[in-house]
Structure formats: C-alpha cells, structure tokens
Design a protein around this motif. Sequence first.
Motif, mmCIF file in Angstrom:
data_model
loop_
_atom_site.group_PDB
_atom_site.id
_atom_site.type_symbol
_atom_site.label_atom_id
_atom_site.label_comp_id
_atom_site.label_asym_id
_atom_site.label_seq_id
_atom_site.Cartn_x
_atom_site.Cartn_y
_atom_site.Cartn_z
ATOM 1 N N ASP A 106 0.809 -1.221 0.000
ATOM 2 C CA ASP A 106 0.000 0.000 0.000
ATOM 3 C C ASP A 106 0.842 1.271 0.000
ATOM 4 N N ARG A 107 2.081 1.205 0.462
ATOM 5 C CA ARG A 107 2.949 2.384 0.458
ATOM 6 C C ARG A 107 3.318 2.796 -0.960
ATOM 7 N N LEU A 108 3.305 1.843 -1.892
ATOM 8 C CA LEU A 108 3.675 2.132 -3.281
ATOM 9 C C LEU A 108 2.465 2.457 -4.160
ATOM 10 N N ALA A 109 1.283 2.261 -3.641
ATOM 11 C CA ALA A 109 0.059 2.512 -4.411
ATOM 12 C C ALA A 109 -0.263 4.003 -4.431
ATOM 13 N N SER A 110 -0.896 4.427 -5.513
ATOM 14 C CA SER A 110 -1.337 5.820 -5.597
ATOM 15 C C SER A 110 -2.710 5.845 -6.259
ATOM 16 N N PRO A 111 -3.543 6.812 -5.893
ATOM 17 C CA PRO A 111 -4.874 6.880 -6.499
ATOM 18 C C PRO A 111 -4.785 7.346 -7.956
ATOM 19 N N ALA A 112 -5.728 6.896 -8.746
ATOM 20 C CA ALA A 112 -5.804 7.352 -10.137
ATOM 21 C C ALA A 112 -6.254 8.808 -10.145
ATOM 22 N N PRO A 113 -5.829 9.573 -11.144
ATOM 23 C CA PRO A 113 -6.281 10.965 -11.206
ATOM 24 C C PRO A 113 -7.792 11.027 -11.434
ATOM 25 N N LYS A 114 -8.400 12.090 -10.935
ATOM 26 C CA LYS A 114 -9.834 12.289 -11.088
ATOM 27 C C LYS A 114 -10.170 12.544 -12.559
ATOM 28 N N LEU A 115 -11.246 11.929 -13.032
ATOM 29 C CA LEU A 115 -11.672 12.143 -14.410
ATOM 30 C C LEU A 115 -12.275 13.529 -14.576
ATOM 31 N N THR A 116 -11.972 14.147 -15.700
ATOM 32 C CA THR A 116 -12.561 15.438 -16.033
ATOM 33 C C THR A 116 -13.560 15.234 -17.170
ATOM 34 N N ASP A 117 -14.330 16.260 -17.476
ATOM 35 C CA ASP A 117 -15.271 16.179 -18.590
ATOM 36 C C ASP A 117 -14.552 15.871 -19.899
ATOM 37 N N ALA A 118 -13.354 16.400 -20.061
ATOM 38 C CA ALA A 118 -12.588 16.159 -21.285
ATOM 39 C C ALA A 118 -12.211 14.684 -21.429
ATOM 40 N N ASP A 119 -12.033 13.978 -20.313
ATOM 41 C CA ASP A 119 -11.701 12.557 -20.369
ATOM 42 C C ASP A 119 -12.846 11.708 -20.897
ATOM 43 N N LEU A 120 -14.062 12.217 -20.835
ATOM 44 C CA LEU A 120 -15.244 11.465 -21.239
ATOM 45 C C LEU A 120 -15.560 11.599 -22.717
ATOM 46 N N VAL A 121 -14.948 12.564 -23.386
ATOM 47 C CA VAL A 121 -15.234 12.828 -24.794
ATOM 48 C C VAL A 121 -14.505 11.817 -25.673
ATOM 49 N N LEU A 122 -15.257 11.196 -26.567
ATOM 50 C CA LEU A 122 -14.697 10.198 -27.471
ATOM 51 C C LEU A 122 -14.251 10.879 -28.753
ATOM 52 N N ASP A 123 -12.977 10.776 -29.060
ATOM 53 C CA ASP A 123 -12.403 11.381 -30.256
ATOM 54 C C ASP A 123 -12.071 10.261 -31.235
ATOM 55 N N PHE A 124 -12.810 10.174 -32.330
ATOM 56 C CA PHE A 124 -12.606 9.101 -33.299
ATOM 57 C C PHE A 124 -11.292 9.259 -34.064
ATOM 58 N N GLY A 125 -10.531 10.303 -33.775
ATOM 59 C CA GLY A 125 -9.201 10.452 -34.346
ATOM 60 C C GLY A 125 -8.171 9.547 -33.675
#
Length: 132
Positions: free
Chosen positions: A8-27
């Motif tokens: 657990d000392r080496l574990a870190s939380p994932a970054p919080k998702l933002t609205d931009a992370d939810l957008v699907l870019d077909f590129g």
Amino acid sequence: FVPRQQDDRLASPAPKLTDADLVLDFGFTSKTLINRVRGLSPRPGATSIFRENPVKILALLPHNDASLQGSAPGQIVAIDKSLGPIVQTRDGLVVFGSIQPSGKKPITGAEFARGYHPNVGERFHTLSPKQN
C-alpha cells in the motif's frame, strides 16, 4: 499466476476524471477507443455528438473490412443491418455494441440504425458542429 499482497505504500490513487476525459475522439486508434469506452462504461460513459445531440457510447467493437476505410474519423462509412453504423477511426473501423441517445435507454448499434436512420457520410463529432 501467483497472487501477492500489494504494498500500500507504493500505491497511488488514479487521477480524477474530467469532462474532457469522457469525450470520445474518433481520431484515436480503434484499440484506444475500444479500451477507453470499456474503461468508462457504464458510468460515467464516453460521449460523442450525433446530429447536434449527445450520445453515450457504452460498447465499441472492431470491424474488419479494409474496403470501407479511408473516410474522415467519426464518419459513417456504411450501415450494416445486423450491426448498425460502421464508423471510421484513425486506423480502422468500429461498430457500436451499445449506444445511448440522450434521455433514452441503451440500445444496440442495429437498433440505433433502425430508429435514427443514420446516413453514410454523417459524422460522430467530438464537439457540436456549431462549436467547430
């Protein structure tokens, strides 16, 4: 495969998702898009814009038909009666395993095609066409 205790000392939380992370870019590549959708499904869900309305993409599947490739990312290159719209990505094609139009229940790609009658050449956008 041998399970082992996580330090657990080496574990870190994932970054919080933002609205931009939810957008699907077909590129992006097909593999990247499929993995992103899988990671965001069912909640909060990956989003795209179709006919100026948001849609939530809940499952994407690869589609292998090299003869259909060559359009702009996000563009519908064909409509398959059993699969629904076939959409161009940066390096290939995808079909919707599950898509949820705004305010509606999730449906399959084939149901989307029957209900919304998308046309070849229409696009799924990252932003509303008015914002481009």
